[in-house]
Each structure stands twice: as structure tokens, then as C-alpha cells.
Design a protein around this motif. Structure first.
Motif, PDB file in Angstrom:
ATOM      1  N   SER A   1      10.634 -24.966 -68.513  1.00  0.00           N
ATOM      2  CA  SER A   1      11.761 -24.696 -69.397  1.00  0.00           C
ATOM      3  C   SER A   1      11.995 -25.871 -70.346  1.00  0.00           C
ATOM      4  CB  SER A   1      13.017 -24.427 -68.573  1.00  0.00           C
ATOM      5  OG  SER A   1      14.121 -24.222 -69.421  1.00  0.00           O
ATOM      6  N   GLU A   2      11.924 -27.079 -69.804  1.00  0.00           N
ATOM      7  CA  GLU A   2      12.101 -28.272 -70.642  1.00  0.00           C
ATOM      8  C   GLU A   2      10.994 -28.389 -71.686  1.00  0.00           C
ATOM      9  OE1 GLU A   2      12.543 -31.641 -68.040  1.00  0.00           O
ATOM     10  OE2 GLU A   2      14.402 -30.859 -67.184  1.00  0.00           O
ATOM     11  N   LEU A   3       9.767 -28.073 -71.288  1.00  0.00           N
ATOM     12  CA  LEU A   3       8.654 -28.118 -72.247  1.00  0.00           C
ATOM     13  C   LEU A   3       8.844 -27.094 -73.357  1.00  0.00           C
ATOM     14  CD1 LEU A   3       5.603 -28.578 -69.860  1.00  0.00           C
ATOM     15  CD2 LEU A   3       6.540 -30.272 -71.446  1.00  0.00           C
TER      16      LEU A   3
ATOM     17  N   LYS B   1      10.706 -23.765 -58.124  1.00  0.00           N
ATOM     18  CA  LYS B   1      11.953 -24.039 -58.842  1.00  0.00           C
ATOM     19  C   LYS B   1      11.776 -25.254 -59.760  1.00  0.00           C
ATOM     20  CE  LYS B   1      16.873 -24.804 -57.963  1.00  0.00           C
ATOM     21  NZ  LYS B   1      17.882 -24.979 -56.908  1.00  0.00           N
ATOM     22  N   ASN B   2      11.155 -26.306 -59.231  1.00  0.00           N
ATOM     23  CA  ASN B   2      10.909 -27.505 -60.037  1.00  0.00           C
ATOM     24  C   ASN B   2       9.929 -27.227 -61.172  1.00  0.00           C
ATOM     25  OD1 ASN B   2      12.642 -29.079 -58.492  1.00  0.00           O
ATOM     26  ND2 ASN B   2      11.016 -29.783 -57.139  1.00  0.00           N
ATOM     27  N   LEU B   3       8.913 -26.409 -60.899  1.00  0.00           N
ATOM     28  CA  LEU B   3       7.949 -26.046 -61.934  1.00  0.00           C
ATOM     29  C   LEU B   3       8.635 -25.258 -63.047  1.00  0.00           C
ATOM     30  CD1 LEU B   3       5.032 -25.907 -62.962  1.00  0.00           C
ATOM     31  CD2 LEU B   3       4.718 -23.896 -61.518  1.00  0.00           C
TER      32      LEU B   3
ATOM     33  N   PHE C   1       4.540 -23.323 -46.611  1.00  0.00           N
ATOM     34  CA  PHE C   1       5.166 -22.101 -47.109  1.00  0.00           C
ATOM     35  C   PHE C   1       6.649 -22.331 -47.367  1.00  0.00           C
ATOM     36  CE2 PHE C   1       7.098 -17.884 -46.571  1.00  0.00           C
ATOM     37  CZ  PHE C   1       6.359 -17.165 -47.497  1.00  0.00           C
ATOM     38  N   ALA C   2       7.289 -23.115 -46.514  1.00  0.00           N
ATOM     39  CA  ALA C   2       8.728 -23.395 -46.660  1.00  0.00           C
ATOM     40  C   ALA C   2       9.019 -24.214 -47.916  1.00  0.00           C
ATOM     41  CB  ALA C   2       9.239 -24.131 -45.429  1.00  0.00           C
ATOM     42  N   GLU C   3       8.057 -25.006 -48.370  1.00  0.00           N
ATOM     43  CA  GLU C   3       8.264 -25.852 -49.544  1.00  0.00           C
ATOM     44  C   GLU C   3       8.014 -25.128 -50.871  1.00  0.00           C
ATOM     45  OE1 GLU C   3       6.965 -30.220 -47.871  1.00  0.00           O
ATOM     46  OE2 GLU C   3       5.379 -28.753 -48.233  1.00  0.00           O
ATOM     47  N   VAL C   4       7.332 -23.997 -50.809  1.00  0.00           N
ATOM     48  CA  VAL C   4       6.945 -23.287 -52.038  1.00  0.00           C
ATOM     49  C   VAL C   4       8.134 -22.951 -52.939  1.00  0.00           C
ATOM     50  CG1 VAL C   4       5.898 -21.164 -52.945  1.00  0.00           C
ATOM     51  CG2 VAL C   4       4.756 -22.455 -51.127  1.00  0.00           C
ATOM     52  N   PRO C   5       9.246 -22.406 -52.429  1.00  0.00           N
ATOM     53  CA  PRO C   5      10.362 -22.087 -53.329  1.00  0.00           C
ATOM     54  C   PRO C   5      10.869 -23.305 -54.112  1.00  0.00           C
ATOM     55  CG  PRO C   5      10.687 -20.988 -51.245  1.00  0.00           C
ATOM     56  CD  PRO C   5       9.519 -21.928 -51.067  1.00  0.00           C
ATOM     57  N   GLU C   6      10.951 -24.453 -53.460  1.00  0.00           N
ATOM     58  CA  GLU C   6      11.406 -25.662 -54.146  1.00  0.00           C
ATOM     59  C   GLU C   6      10.397 -26.113 -55.201  1.00  0.00           C
ATOM     60  OE1 GLU C   6      12.518 -30.323 -53.274  1.00  0.00           O
ATOM     61  OE2 GLU C   6      12.294 -28.968 -51.589  1.00  0.00           O
ATOM     62  N   VAL C   7       9.120 -26.029 -54.862  1.00  0.00           N
ATOM     63  CA  VAL C   7       8.070 -26.403 -55.815  1.00  0.00           C
ATOM     64  C   VAL C   7       8.131 -25.488 -57.041  1.00  0.00           C
ATOM     65  CG1 VAL C   7       5.566 -26.478 -56.181  1.00  0.00           C
ATOM     66  CG2 VAL C   7       6.549 -27.426 -54.084  1.00  0.00           C
TER      67      VAL C   7
END
Length: 50
Positions: free
Chosen positions: A39-41, A32-34, A24-30
């Protein structure tokens, strides 16, 4: 995208997170990266913005 398609997408994303043991703690970073990757795509016009 229909509500049923959105629901399936969310369920698929949740399943992917669970399969890859994302905490759950990693979800915000994941997410954000997604967002950055999407955005780049979009900028490369791989994904069409409606």
C-alpha cells in the motif's frame, strides 16, 4: 497478469515462506505487513495500479 504468472507468484511466495521457516500461525501477520508495505509503495507510485 496471466493465470500462469499468478500461479508462479503464489508458488514463489509459498517457497519463500517455507525457506524462512514461517509457521502457519505467523502467515496472517506476514500477509498484513506485506499488504501495508505494498500500500505504501502504491501511494509513492512505485507500483502502478491498473
Amino acid at each position: 497478469m496471466s493465470p500462469k504468472q499468478k500461479e508462479k507468484l503464489i508458488n514463489d511466495l509459498l517457497q519463500t515462506l517455507a525457506t524462512n521457516n514461517v509457521t502457519f500461525a505467523e502467515v496472517p501477520e506476514v500477509l498484513k505487513n506485506l499488504e501495508k508495505e505494498l500500500s505504501e509503495l502504491c501511494q509513492q507510485q512505485v507500483i502502478q495500479i491498473p
